[in-house]
Design a protein around this motif. Structure first.
Motif, PDB file in Angstrom:
ATOM      1  N   TYR A   1       7.210   2.308   6.095  1.00  0.00           N
ATOM      2  CA  TYR A   1       7.746   1.890   7.205  1.00  0.00           C
ATOM      3  C   TYR A   1       8.812   0.761   6.982  1.00  0.00           C
ATOM      4  O   TYR A   1       9.634   0.601   7.829  1.00  0.00           O
ATOM      5  CB  TYR A   1       6.505   0.974   7.940  1.00  0.00           C
ATOM      6  CG  TYR A   1       5.784   2.163   9.054  1.00  0.00           C
ATOM      7  CD1 TYR A   1       6.001   2.980   9.995  1.00  0.00           C
ATOM      8  CD2 TYR A   1       4.768   2.438   8.133  1.00  0.00           C
ATOM      9  CE1 TYR A   1       5.175   3.880  10.321  1.00  0.00           C
ATOM     10  CE2 TYR A   1       3.762   3.570   8.578  1.00  0.00           C
ATOM     11  CZ  TYR A   1       4.139   4.263   9.815  1.00  0.00           C
ATOM     12  OH  TYR A   1       3.284   5.436  10.113  1.00  0.00           O
ATOM     13  N   HIS A   2       8.647  -0.238   6.014  1.00  0.00           N
ATOM     14  CA  HIS A   2       9.552  -1.045   5.522  1.00  0.00           C
ATOM     15  C   HIS A   2      10.580  -0.617   4.566  1.00  0.00           C
ATOM     16  O   HIS A   2      11.520  -1.252   4.593  1.00  0.00           O
ATOM     17  CB  HIS A   2       8.800  -2.269   5.062  1.00  0.00           C
ATOM     18  CG  HIS A   2       7.988  -2.286   3.764  1.00  0.00           C
ATOM     19  ND1 HIS A   2       8.730  -2.035   2.577  1.00  0.00           N
ATOM     20  CD2 HIS A   2       6.920  -2.158   3.509  1.00  0.00           C
ATOM     21  CE1 HIS A   2       7.811  -1.993   1.646  1.00  0.00           C
ATOM     22  NE2 HIS A   2       6.699  -2.081   2.183  1.00  0.00           N
ATOM     23  N   LYS A   3      10.287   0.232   3.737  1.00  0.00           N
ATOM     24  CA  LYS A   3      11.318   1.133   2.770  1.00  0.00           C
ATOM     25  C   LYS A   3      12.244  -0.098   2.142  1.00  0.00           C
ATOM     26  O   LYS A   3      13.326  -0.132   1.979  1.00  0.00           O
ATOM     27  CB  LYS A   3      12.307   1.758   3.485  1.00  0.00           C
ATOM     28  CG  LYS A   3      11.499   2.882   4.310  1.00  0.00           C
ATOM     29  CD  LYS A   3      12.499   4.063   4.850  1.00  0.00           C
ATOM     30  CE  LYS A   3      11.688   5.093   5.694  1.00  0.00           C
ATOM     31  NZ  LYS A   3      10.696   5.688   4.908  1.00  0.00           N
ATOM     32  N   ALA A   4      11.310  -1.356   1.616  1.00  0.00           N
ATOM     33  CA  ALA A   4      12.294  -2.315   0.874  1.00  0.00           C
ATOM     34  C   ALA A   4      12.595  -1.915  -0.501  1.00  0.00           C
ATOM     35  O   ALA A   4      11.714  -1.106  -1.251  1.00  0.00           O
ATOM     36  CB  ALA A   4      11.229  -3.510   0.664  1.00  0.00           C
ATOM     37  N   ASP A   5      13.828  -2.217  -0.861  1.00  0.00           N
ATOM     38  CA  ASP A   5      14.075  -1.863  -2.187  1.00  0.00           C
ATOM     39  C   ASP A   5      15.353  -2.953  -2.612  1.00  0.00           C
ATOM     40  O   ASP A   5      15.642  -3.952  -1.643  1.00  0.00           O
ATOM     41  CB  ASP A   5      14.741  -0.335  -2.294  1.00  0.00           C
ATOM     42  CG  ASP A   5      15.729  -0.176  -1.339  1.00  0.00           C
ATOM     43  OD1 ASP A   5      16.451  -1.093  -0.658  1.00  0.00           O
ATOM     44  OD2 ASP A   5      16.095   0.969  -0.835  1.00  0.00           O
TER      45      ASP A   5
ATOM     46  N   VAL B   1       0.776  -1.103  -0.041  1.00  0.00           N
ATOM     47  CA  VAL B   1       0.079  -0.061  -0.050  1.00  0.00           C
ATOM     48  C   VAL B   1       0.859   1.300  -0.082  1.00  0.00           C
ATOM     49  O   VAL B   1       1.697   1.449   0.974  1.00  0.00           O
ATOM     50  CB  VAL B   1      -0.909  -0.177   1.299  1.00  0.00           C
ATOM     51  CG1 VAL B   1      -1.658   1.352   1.269  1.00  0.00           C
ATOM     52  CG2 VAL B   1      -1.958  -1.223   1.264  1.00  0.00           C
ATOM     53  N   SER B   2       0.540   2.230  -0.990  1.00  0.00           N
ATOM     54  CA  SER B   2       1.408   3.199  -1.144  1.00  0.00           C
ATOM     55  C   SER B   2       0.764   4.485  -1.747  1.00  0.00           C
ATOM     56  O   SER B   2       1.178   5.534  -2.021  1.00  0.00           O
ATOM     57  CB  SER B   2       2.745   3.124  -2.188  1.00  0.00           C
ATOM     58  OG  SER B   2       2.047   2.684  -3.474  1.00  0.00           O
ATOM     59  N   ASN B   3      -0.698   4.464  -1.778  1.00  0.00           N
ATOM     60  CA  ASN B   3      -1.581   5.377  -2.480  1.00  0.00           C
ATOM     61  C   ASN B   3      -2.074   6.309  -1.421  1.00  0.00           C
ATOM     62  O   ASN B   3      -3.181   7.048  -1.771  1.00  0.00           O
ATOM     63  CB  ASN B   3      -2.416   4.935  -3.375  1.00  0.00           C
ATOM     64  CG  ASN B   3      -3.196   3.778  -2.637  1.00  0.00           C
ATOM     65  OD1 ASN B   3      -3.410   3.370  -1.485  1.00  0.00           O
ATOM     66  ND2 ASN B   3      -4.131   3.227  -3.627  1.00  0.00           N
ATOM     67  N   LEU B   4      -1.878   6.229  -0.177  1.00  0.00           N
ATOM     68  CA  LEU B   4      -2.858   7.156   0.858  1.00  0.00           C
ATOM     69  C   LEU B   4      -2.523   8.473   1.006  1.00  0.00           C
ATOM     70  O   LEU B   4      -1.152   8.747   0.438  1.00  0.00           O
ATOM     71  CB  LEU B   4      -2.622   6.153   2.115  1.00  0.00           C
ATOM     72  CG  LEU B   4      -3.232   4.636   2.117  1.00  0.00           C
ATOM     73  CD1 LEU B   4      -3.235   4.371   3.681  1.00  0.00           C
ATOM     74  CD2 LEU B   4      -4.769   4.695   1.683  1.00  0.00           C
ATOM     75  N   SER B   5      -3.507   9.244   1.408  1.00  0.00           N
ATOM     76  CA  SER B   5      -3.095  10.724   1.185  1.00  0.00           C
ATOM     77  C   SER B   5      -2.090  11.202   2.092  1.00  0.00           C
ATOM     78  O   SER B   5      -1.214  12.189   2.060  1.00  0.00           O
ATOM     79  CB  SER B   5      -4.233  11.520   1.526  1.00  0.00           C
ATOM     80  OG  SER B   5      -4.600  11.124   2.736  1.00  0.00           O
ATOM     81  N   ARG B   6      -1.479  10.399   3.117  1.00  0.00           N
ATOM     82  CA  ARG B   6      -0.376  10.831   4.040  1.00  0.00           C
ATOM     83  C   ARG B   6       0.608   9.845   3.948  1.00  0.00           C
ATOM     84  O   ARG B   6       0.182   8.756   4.019  1.00  0.00           O
ATOM     85  CB  ARG B   6      -0.899  10.926   5.668  1.00  0.00           C
ATOM     86  CG  ARG B   6      -2.084  12.424   5.636  1.00  0.00           C
ATOM     87  CD  ARG B   6      -2.571  12.157   7.099  1.00  0.00           C
ATOM     88  NE  ARG B   6      -1.703  12.218   8.149  1.00  0.00           N
ATOM     89  CZ  ARG B   6      -2.208  12.557   9.527  1.00  0.00           C
ATOM     90  NH1 ARG B   6      -3.404  12.914   9.736  1.00  0.00           N
ATOM     91  NH2 ARG B   6      -1.381  12.550  10.469  1.00  0.00           N
ATOM     92  N   PRO B   7       1.837  10.424   3.940  1.00  0.00           N
ATOM     93  CA  PRO B   7       2.815   9.313   3.696  1.00  0.00           C
ATOM     94  C   PRO B   7       3.136   8.189   4.892  1.00  0.00           C
ATOM     95  O   PRO B   7       3.216   6.911   4.768  1.00  0.00           O
ATOM     96  CB  PRO B   7       4.069  10.201   3.914  1.00  0.00           C
ATOM     97  CG  PRO B   7       3.760  11.540   3.257  1.00  0.00           C
ATOM     98  CD  PRO B   7       2.413  11.836   3.840  1.00  0.00           C
TER      99      PRO B   7
END
Length: 716
Positions: free
Chosen positions: A563-567, A550-556
Motif C-alpha cells: 500500500y505505501h510502496k516506499a522506495d 511487513v512484507s512476508n504474508l502469503s497474499r500481497p
C-alpha cells in the motif's frame, strides 16, 4: 409489571454503587440550574399514558424514571389526561378524535417510526403531547423529550415532528458462539449462549433500551465470519429468546447466514444456489425461523471473501446467491444484506478496485429485498479513506453503508477517537453521480433514487466490560452512530455536545473544551498513524500498532508494503490514470479531482499518488518534512488532549476522571510509538534527516520491528 420492577431496582443499584460508566448517556441526574429546574417543574406535573402495550409500558416507565431523576421529585402517572400541566402520550390509535384532529398535519409528516412532541391547549390547560403512529414511535419520542431536558433545552411551546431518514438502522455484532468477539476490545460477547434461552441477562434489556434511545432498530447477533450452527433448532430457540426481549424496544434480530450451511447442518452435498434441494432447504429453514420469530429481519451474508464460502464456489455469482436467499425470505418480509467486501488473491488488480469491478456489472439484477452492504471506503475501515466508489455507481441497487464503530485500526479501546467526525466526512462526500449535491448520505437514505429500502450498519464496539465499550469515550461512538443512522445529515459537533451533556455535565466550562477535544481527536489519530493518505500500515493479524515493514504474508494485498510502496524515489500508491486507474471508478468530476496531483486533497494525496520525497506540499514543505511534521502534530494533539482533560477533575466523578486520564496516557505513549516506528522505517528510503520540530526517536527501528503481541485482543 415484573419486568418494569426489575429495571427500576437494577438502575437503583447502579446509583448506589457509584458505577457511572454502565449507565451510558441515560443517567438522568437532577438538573443543577435552579432556574431551568423551576421552569421544567412548572410544566411537568404528571404523566397520562394512553395505551397498554408492552412498548407503551416501557415508555411510561422511562418517562417516569427520567423525569423523576431530572426534576428531583416523584412524577406520578395520572389517570385523568385532561388535568392541568400534565404530559400526555400514546400512539395515534389511543388518542381521542379531537386530539387526532389537532395533530392531523403533523401525522401526515411522519412515517411509522416517527413521533410528534407538541404543546397543545391554552395556557390555563396546557399539555405536552408525545405521540406517533405506532407505539415504538412513542418510545422514540419519549427518549427525545428526555434528551431535551437532559441537555437543558427549552420545552416551551414545543413543536417537534421527526422521523428516521433511514429504514434499517442496525448494529453488526462480530460475536462468535464461543463468546469471543472478532475485533472486539470491550471484553467478551454480550450473548451467553450457554444460559439462553432460559436466563435473560439484565444486560440484554439494558442493551435494547440504550439502542432504542438513539433509534437503532436492528441487530445482527453473530459474526460475518459465521458458524452455521446458529441456524440449528438448538440455537434458534436462543435467538428467539433474544428477539422476544428486544421486540418491545422496536429492535428486530437478524442473523449472519453461512452460505455453506446446507452442507454443514443440512447434510446436503452442495450449497449451489441453482440446486433444487439447496433452494428448498433454505425455504424450509426460513419458514422454521419465522415460525419462531415472526418479525425476524433477515440475513446478512459475507460470501466469497477472505475464505468464506459463497456462490462463486459453484461457478455462480453474487446475484445468484443473494436472490436465492431473497426468494426464501420474501414471503415473510425479510431482507438480504449482501456484503460487498470482496477481494481475491487471484486478482492482481489494485485491491481498492475489486469490489467495484465485481459488483457494478450486476447493477439492477438483485431482487427488491436485497440491499448491498458497502464499507465506507474501498480498503478496510482505515483511519481515513476516500468514499467507496460503489456509492453512486449502482443507482438501481439499494446500497447500505457499513461503518466500523469498534476501533480495529484506530487504537482499539485504548485511544480516544470520536468517530462521528469520520462518519460525517464520508456521509457529506459528494459522488457527483447525478450532478453536484449527490452525497453519500442521499444514496444510503434512498432519497437520491427513491429506493423503498434503505439501511446503515455499524460494526459494534459493545462487549461485557462494565462500561460496555472499554473506553468511556468510546460510548460516544455507539451513541453518535445511532444519531447519524437516524439522521445522516446531523453535525458531529451537535452529537458530541448532546453526548457530553447527557453523560457528564451541562457546565459549559466542561462541555466546550471537551467537545473541541473530541472533534479534534480523529484528525489526531490520522496524523500519528497514517497522514497524507497513507493507509493499511498496521502490524499484521491483530492490527495493533505500526508495521509498515511487513512484507512476508502469503497474499500481497495483506502486506503494508503493497500500500505505501516506499522506495528511494518516493512513497504512495499510484491510483491515477498512469497507475491502477482507481480514479476512473468515480464520477468524472471526482475522478478528475483525485487524478490530478494539484487538485487531489492533500489528506488523500498518498492514497492516489506515488510522489517523490522532495515533492512540495501546499505549505511549501517537502513531502518528507510535511509527513514527519504531521506525525509530530498527531502526537502533540494527544498531549494537548491529556492536558485539557487534566483540568476537568471538578466536573467529572473521580472514577471516570482517572480512567480517562490513564487511557490518555496510553494513547500518548502509543502515538509516539507510531510516529517513531514509521518515520524510522520510511527514513531508510528518503535518506533525509527529521525536520526541526520533530522529536527524535529514543529506540531503534530494529527494536520496533522486534515487538510482538500474540495476545492482543480481538484477534481470533
Amino acid at each position: 409489571m415484573y419486568f418494569l420492577l426489575i429495571l427500576t431496582v437494577f438502575m437503583f443499584s447502579l446509583n448506589v454503587s457509584g458505577q457511572q460508566d454502565y449507565k451510558l448517556w441515560l443517567r438522568y441526574d437532577k438538573i443543577e440550574n435552579k432556574e431551568l429546574l423551576s421552569g421544567y417543574s412548572s410544566k411537568i406535573k404528571g404523566i397520562a399514558a394512553l395505551g397498554n402495550s408492552k412498548t407503551i409500558q416501557l415508555a411510561t416507565e422511562e418517562l417516569q424514571q427520567g423525569l423523576s431523576g431530572l426534576l428531583g421529585m416523584k412524577i406520578e402517572i395520572q389517570q385523568n389526561q385532561n388535568a392541568q400541566s400534565i404530559l400526555v402520550f400514546g400512539s395515534k390509535s389511543s388518542l381521542d378524535e379531537a386530539t387526532q384532529q389537532k395533530l392531523k398535519k403533523e401525522f401526515e409528516q411522519i412515517n411509522n417510526e416517527g413521533y410528534i412532541i407538541k404543546t397543545i391547549g391554552s395556557k390555563e390547560n396546557e399539555q405536552i403531547v408525545i405521540t406517533a403512529k405506532t407505539d415504538v414511535g412513542v418510545l422514540y419520542g419519549v427518549f427525545y423529550f428526555l434528551r431535551l431536558i437532559q441537555t437543558n433545552k427549552s420545552i416551551t411551546n414545543i413543536n417537534i415532528v421527526d422521523s428516521p431518514k433511514i429504514n434499517i438502522r442496525m448494529l453488526n455484532h462480530w460475536d462468535n458462539l464461543n463468546g469471543t468477539v472478532e475485533r472486539g476490545y470491550a471484553g467478551s460477547s454480550l450473548w451467553n449462549w450457554q444460559k439462553l434461552p432460559d436466563f435473560i441477562d439484565q444486560r440484554y434489556i439494558d442493551y435494547a433500551r440504550a439502542n432504542a434511545s438513539i433509534g437503532i432498530n436492528g441487530t445482527v447477533l453473530n459474526n460475518v465470519n459465521a458458524n452455521a450452527i446458529i441456524l440449528t433448532p438448538q440455537y434458534l430457540e436462543k435467538v428467539e429468546a433474544l428477539a422476544n426481549t428486544f421486540r418491545p424496544y422496536g429492535i428486530k434480530v437478524y442473523l449472519t447466514a453461512r452460505f455453506s450451511a446446507p452442507i454443514e447442518i443440512g447434510k446436503l452435498k452442495t450449497a449451489d444456489p441453482y440446486d433444487a434441494d439447496v433452494i428448498n432447504w433454505w425455504k424450509e429453514k426460513v419458514k422454521e425461523i419465522y415460525k419462531r420469530i415472526p418479525d425476524f429481519g433477515g440475513f446478512l451474508v459475507k460470501a466469497n471473501s477472505e475464505g468464506q464460502p459463497g456462490p462463486q464456489n459453484y461457478g455462480r455469482n453474487h446475484v445468484d446467491g443473494a436472490n436465492m436467499l431473497a426468494d426464501a425470505l420474501a414471503p415473510f418480509g425479510g431482507i438480504v444484506m449482501w456484503r460487498a467486501f470482496v477481494y481475491s488473491e487471484h486478482d492482481v488488480d489494485d485491491r481498492a478496485k475489486q469490489a467495484y469491478s465485481e459488483f457494478v456489472p450486476y447493477e439492477g439484477k438483485f431482487r427488491d429485498n436485497v440491499i448491498v452492504q458497502v464499507k465506507n471506503g474501498a480498503i478496510d475501515f482505515q483511519p481515513r479513506e476516500p468514499f467507496h466508489p460503489m456509492f453512486g455507481a449502482m443507482p438501481k441497487t439499494p446500497l447500505m453503508m457499513e461503518f466500523q464503530i469498534t476501533q480495529e485500526y484506530l487504537g482499539f479501546s485504548s485511544h480516544l477517537v470520536f468517530l462521528p467526525k469520520l462518519f460525517q466526512e464520508v456521509l457529506e462526500s459528494d459522488t457527483y453521480c447525478k450532478g453536484k449535491g449527490s452525497t453519500v448520505a442521499k444514496i444510503i437514505d434512498g432519497s437520491l433514487e427513491n429506493h423503498k429500502i434503505s439501511g446503515i450498519a455499524g460494526v459494534a464496539n459493545i462487549g461485557s466490560d462494565l462500561n460496555w465499550t472499554g473506553h468511556p469515550f468510546a460510548q460516544a461512538n455507539w451513541y453518535g452512530y445511532g444519531r447519524l443512522a437516524w439522521n445522516p445529515y446531523l453535525d458531529s459537533g451537535l452529537i458530541a455536545e448532546d453526548w457530553l451533556r447527557s453523560t457528564f455535565s451541562n457546565d459549559k466550562n466542561f462541555v466546550e473544551p471537551i467537545k473541541q477535544m473530541m472533534l479534534n481527536s480523529r484528525e489526531a489519530v490520522v496524523n500519528y498513524m497514517t497522514p497524507l493518505g497513507l493507509h493499511h500500515i498496521m502490524d499484521t493479524g491483530h492490527h495493533y500498532g505500526p508495521g509498515p515493514w511487513v512484507s512476508n504474508l502469503s497474499r500481497p494485498e495483506w502486506n503494508p508494503v503493497y500500500y505505501h510502496k516506499a522506495d528511494k524515489n518516493g512513497i504512495g500508491f499510484d491510483r491515477s490514470k498512469s497507475g491502477s486507474n482507481a480514479t476512473g471508478q468515480y464520477a468524472s468530476e471526482v475522478g478528475k479531482m483525485f487524478d490530478d496531483v494539484t487538485t487531489c486533497p492533500e489528506k488523500e494525496l498518498l492514497w492516489f499518488h506515488h510522489l517523490p520525497w522532495d515533492y512540495k506540499l501546499s505549505n511549501g514543505q517537502t513531502l518528507w518534512n510535511g509527513m514527519a511534521l504531521k506525525y509530530q502534530e498527531g502526537v502533540d494533539e494527544v498531549k494537548t488532549m491529556a492536558s485539557t482533560w487534566d483540568k476537568m477533575g471538578k466536573y467529572v466523578d473521580e472514577q471516570r476522571f482517572n480512567e480517562v486520564k490513564m487511557l490518555l496516557g496510553i494513547q500518548y505513549k502509543e502515538a509516539r510509538w507510531w510516529r517513531d516506528a514509521c518515520l524510522l522505517y520510511f527514513q531508510q528510503f528518503s535518506g533525509k534527516e527529521l525536520p526541526q520540530g520533530v522529536e527524535k526517536p529514543t529506540q531503534t527501528l530494529e527494536y520496533f520491528q522486534s515487538l510482538k503481541f500474540p495476545f492482543a485482543p480481538g484477534n481470533n
